[in-house]
Design an enzyme around this catalytic site. Structure first.
Site, PDB file in Angstrom:
ATOM      1  N   LYS A 292       0.811  -1.228   0.000  1.00  0.00           N
ATOM      2  CA  LYS A 292       0.000   0.000   0.000  1.00  0.00           C
ATOM      3  C   LYS A 292       0.846   1.280   0.000  1.00  0.00           C
ATOM      4  O   LYS A 292       0.416   2.301  -0.511  1.00  0.00           O
ATOM      5  CB  LYS A 292      -0.948   0.011   1.201  1.00  0.00           C
ATOM      6  N   ASP A 328     -10.148   3.093   1.215  1.00  0.00           N
ATOM      7  CA  ASP A 328     -10.359   2.615   2.590  1.00  0.00           C
ATOM      8  C   ASP A 328     -11.028   3.689   3.444  1.00  0.00           C
ATOM      9  O   ASP A 328     -11.897   3.382   4.272  1.00  0.00           O
ATOM     10  CB  ASP A 328      -9.008   2.243   3.240  1.00  0.00           C
TER      11      ASP A 328
HETATM   12  P1  NAP Z   1      -0.712  -2.884   9.535  1.00  0.00           P
HETATM   13  O1  NAP Z   1      -0.371  -1.695   8.728  1.00  0.00           O
HETATM   14  O2  NAP Z   1       0.233  -4.038   9.593  1.00  0.00           O
HETATM   15  O3  NAP Z   1      -0.980  -2.393  11.034  1.00  0.00           O
HETATM   16  C1  NAP Z   1      -1.352  -3.294  12.039  1.00  0.00           C
HETATM   17  C2  NAP Z   1      -1.473  -2.563  13.355  1.00  0.00           C
HETATM   18  O4  NAP Z   1      -1.920  -3.511  14.312  1.00  0.00           O
HETATM   19  C3  NAP Z   1      -0.151  -2.015  13.879  1.00  0.00           C
HETATM   20  O5  NAP Z   1      -0.407  -0.881  14.673  1.00  0.00           O
HETATM   21  C4  NAP Z   1       0.341  -3.173  14.752  1.00  0.00           C
HETATM   22  O6  NAP Z   1       1.224  -2.802  15.767  1.00  0.00           O
HETATM   23  C5  NAP Z   1      -0.958  -3.616  15.361  1.00  0.00           C
HETATM   24  N1  NAP Z   1      -0.901  -4.987  15.835  1.00  0.00           N
HETATM   25  C6  NAP Z   1      -0.605  -6.092  15.112  1.00  0.00           C
HETATM   26  N2  NAP Z   1      -0.699  -7.194  15.889  1.00  0.00           N
HETATM   27  C7  NAP Z   1      -1.059  -6.743  17.130  1.00  0.00           C
HETATM   28  C8  NAP Z   1      -1.291  -7.380  18.371  1.00  0.00           C
HETATM   29  N3  NAP Z   1      -1.195  -8.712  18.494  1.00  0.00           N
HETATM   30  N4  NAP Z   1      -1.617  -6.632  19.441  1.00  0.00           N
HETATM   31  C9  NAP Z   1      -1.718  -5.291  19.334  1.00  0.00           C
HETATM   32  N5  NAP Z   1      -1.507  -4.615  18.186  1.00  0.00           N
HETATM   33  C10 NAP Z   1      -1.181  -5.343  17.101  1.00  0.00           C
HETATM   34  O7  NAP Z   1      -2.108  -3.507   9.065  1.00  0.00           O
HETATM   35  P2  NAP Z   1      -3.369  -2.700   8.512  1.00  0.00           P
HETATM   36  O8  NAP Z   1      -3.330  -2.666   7.037  1.00  0.00           O
HETATM   37  O9  NAP Z   1      -3.479  -1.424   9.265  1.00  0.00           O
HETATM   38  O10 NAP Z   1      -4.540  -3.692   8.908  1.00  0.00           O
HETATM   39  C11 NAP Z   1      -4.993  -3.799  10.255  1.00  0.00           C
HETATM   40  C12 NAP Z   1      -6.254  -4.672  10.275  1.00  0.00           C
HETATM   41  O11 NAP Z   1      -7.294  -4.034   9.554  1.00  0.00           O
HETATM   42  C13 NAP Z   1      -6.066  -6.031   9.609  1.00  0.00           C
HETATM   43  O12 NAP Z   1      -6.802  -6.988  10.312  1.00  0.00           O
HETATM   44  C14 NAP Z   1      -6.658  -5.832   8.233  1.00  0.00           C
HETATM   45  O13 NAP Z   1      -7.130  -7.026   7.679  1.00  0.00           O
HETATM   46  C15 NAP Z   1      -7.808  -4.900   8.562  1.00  0.00           C
HETATM   47  N6  NAP Z   1      -8.214  -4.113   7.395  1.00  0.00           N
HETATM   48  C16 NAP Z   1      -9.512  -4.217   7.032  1.00  0.00           C
HETATM   49  C17 NAP Z   1      -9.960  -3.495   5.961  1.00  0.00           C
HETATM   50  C18 NAP Z   1     -11.382  -3.625   5.563  1.00  0.00           C
HETATM   51  O14 NAP Z   1     -11.753  -3.187   4.468  1.00  0.00           O
HETATM   52  N7  NAP Z   1     -12.205  -4.198   6.396  1.00  0.00           N
HETATM   53  C19 NAP Z   1      -9.104  -2.639   5.251  1.00  0.00           C
HETATM   54  C20 NAP Z   1      -7.786  -2.545   5.672  1.00  0.00           C
HETATM   55  C21 NAP Z   1      -7.353  -3.294   6.768  1.00  0.00           C
HETATM   56  P3  NAP Z   1       2.822  -2.855  15.535  1.00  0.00           P
HETATM   57  O15 NAP Z   1       3.142  -1.699  14.628  1.00  0.00           O
HETATM   58  O16 NAP Z   1       3.358  -2.718  16.905  1.00  0.00           O
HETATM   59  O17 NAP Z   1       3.114  -4.187  14.892  1.00  0.00           O
END
Ligand code: NAP
Length: 498
Positions: A292, A328
């Site tokens: 992304k 998004d």
């Molecule tokens: P990302 O950029 O990898 O960010 C993940 C975030 O979650 C980071 O702040 C990370 O912290 C934190 N995290 C990961 N594992 C964790 C844990 N066990 N405990 C606490 N914090 C944790 O991912 P993203 O793209 O933002 O996506 C995040 C979620 O949103 C995913 O589940 C994704 O599938 C979902 N999502 C959904 C949509 C939708 O359309 N529904 C769209 C986009 C994303 P650290 O930086 O410390 O690792």
């Protein structure tokens, strides 16, 4: 209209099971391959007896592979020759590897097969020339791909085969090779393999999905190709959502899972009109992790929202130029505004400081909400909050509960059914609405806890569909069939979650 055919590959240990699968395969496939090497040795005579005494309405290909060519059991070349002799003329087409290709037999079609289960190596051209020199009716060439870029030899080989009028089936196996299983036929592959039950090769798609999800028989070289680019992409709901929308709108477009590891190489060698080595007629992409951010360097322009968020999740290819968007933010806020009402002054807590959290913070702030970011690493919460001019806090303060809207923007809850989510249930009692971005294992433990507390909830599937609706509009310029897309997401989610 594509002349591509679906060959259903039947894998069974017993004759009875094979007969059942042949019946299923005959419904959606044009050709049926029987993997005789998957049958138990004592079942072989039964199977041959069945074929001799029954007429099967679809053409049959017999395959009896060596283990190093993907066959199931340890079997020598002599044993394989013995099998081909025993088979006689009870099928019209046979698939033979190089070492047994000259086995005598009166078959209408001899396919000469080459499989490489390591990533493509050697010179595919030289291998093709070697196979072609044996004068087979059809050449089958298959190897394992690790990245979408590894499929380039397939497209080159199909072009070469067309030039020399040699019928060919070329496939890159593995998740990264799925594109060749769907776009191979319109680019010259004689057929594509589809599984009936268990897949017989890595990355093989079911015959039903080839027919119903990807509408393989409607794909031709004019078909506009879209796809989700990321790593991994195998569990993505997007192919289900967008293919349902394309089918409903009656547009000649298809949406594929595209396993991309090296984004720069993919854009340069397979997408950009001035540098690409093959023209697959890409119209655009949905972009997911980990590309992304990194895709931005490879685009011609990005819109204001994507610029402000610092991430692109949608690409439109128009007039040879690559335009980046972020849907998004809109996908997040649409269901929220509908359910919550005006967001101005609403107190919103977001857990997570990654890419999705950025889109949430951007749109909440734009709508006038009062936003606080939490993260397991407080320094990341602070960095994000400072960048967008919102608040940040730690989970151990008492203020952590005083929010109208609670949002999970972390992957917590994706897999672990016992996981209670990022916020302890007692913190939810102050909230009016809980929004969990996670799209798998829905309802997540957080959503369940919120429902138990009588709160309004929004799932990640609703956001996913809402952002896909905007993607559809960007790609086609038409209104998206939102209800159809939601239904497709729900159906496919149920099949993934079991
Ligand atoms: P990302 O950029 O990898 O960010 C993940 C975030 O979650 C980071 O702040 C990370 O912290 C934190 N995290 C990961 N594992 C964790 C844990 N066990 N405990 C606490 N914090 C944790 O991912 P993203 O793209 O933002 O996506 C995040 C979620 O949103 C995913 O589940 C994704 O599938 C979902 N999502 C959904 C949509 C939708 O359309 N529904 C769209 C986009 C994303 P650290 O930086 O410390 O690792």
């Amino acid at each position: 209209m594509s002349s591509g055919k679906v060959c259903a590959s039947v894998s069974a240990e017993t004759c009875a099971e094979a007969v059942e699968k042949i019946g299923l395969a005959a419904r959606s496939a044009d050709i049926i391959e029987i993997r005789f090497d998957h049958l138990r040795p004592d079942e072989l005579p039964l199977m041959l007896g069945y074929l001799r005494s029954h007429t099967i309405i679809k053409p049959i290909i017999a395959t009896y592979r060596a283990p190093e060519q993907g066959g199931r059991g340890p079997v020598s070349a002599a044993e394989r020759r013995g099998f081909w002799k025993m088979l006689g003329d009870c099928v019209e087409s046979v698939d033979l590897e190089e070492d047994v290709f000259d086995t005598p037999g009166k078959w209408e079609t001899r396919i000469l097969s080459y499989h490489n289960f390591s990533f493509v190596d050697g010179d595919p051209n030289a291998i093709f020339n070697r196979l072609n020199a044996r004068r087979p009716d059809i050449i089958k060439y298959a190897y394992l791909a690790d990245d979408i870029i590894d499929t380039l030899p397939v497209w080159n080989l199909l072009q070469k085969a067309e030039r020399v009028s040699q019928p060919v089936v070329a496939i890159a196996m593995g998740e990264a090779g799925k594109i060749t299983r769907i776009l191979g036929p319109p680019h010259g592959s004689r057929w594509t393999y589809g599984s009936v039950g268990e897949a017989t090769a890595p990355g093989q798609i079911s015959a039903d999905d080839l027919t119903n999800l990807y509408r393989i028989r409607e794909i031709d070289r004019e078909t506009r190709v879209y796809g989700v680019i990321g790593d991994p992409v195998s569990q993505s709901l997007s192919p289900h959502i967008h293919n349902a929308a394309f089918a409903n709108a009656g547009v000649n477009s298809v949406f594929l899972p595209l396993l991309v590891k090296d984004i720069g190489q993919f854009i340069d060698r397979m997408v950009r009109p001035d540098t690409r080595e093959v023209d697959l007629n890409f119209g655009g992409f949905a972009v997911t992790m980990p590309h992304k951010l990194s895709i931005i360097d490879h685009l011609d322009e990005i819109d204001e929202t994507a610029k402000a968020i610092g991430a692109v999740n949608t690409v439109l290819i128009d007039g040879g130029r690559l335009h980046g968007y972020n849907t998004d933010a809109e996908g997040f806020v649409r269901p929220l505004s509908t359910r919550y009402g005006p967001l101005k002054g609403a107190r919103a807590a977001i857990y997570g400081a990654g890419g999705a959290a950025r889109a949430c913070v951007f749109s909440l702030k734009k709508e006038g909400a009062i936003v606080t970011v939490f993260a397991r690493d407080p320094s990341k919460a602070e960095k994000l909050a400072t960048e967008f001019g919102v608040n940040f806090d730690t989970m151990d303060t008492e203020s952590a509960g005083a929010y109208d809207i609670v949002i999970n923007a972390t992957p917590i809850g994706m897999n672990a059914a016992s996981d209670t989510g990022p916020l302890a249930p007692d913190l939810l009692e102050h909230a009016k609405l809980v929004y969990d971005l996670v799209t798998s294992s829905v309802p997540t433990p957080l959503i369940q806890a919120a429902e138990n507390a009588g709160l309004e909830t929004i799932t990640g599937v609703e956001m996913l569909v809402a952002q896909a609706v905007r993607q559809f509009e960007i790609w086609t310029g038409e209104t998206a069939p939102a209800a159809i897309m939601m239904k497709a997401a729900e159906m496919s989610r149920l099949s993934y979650d079991g």
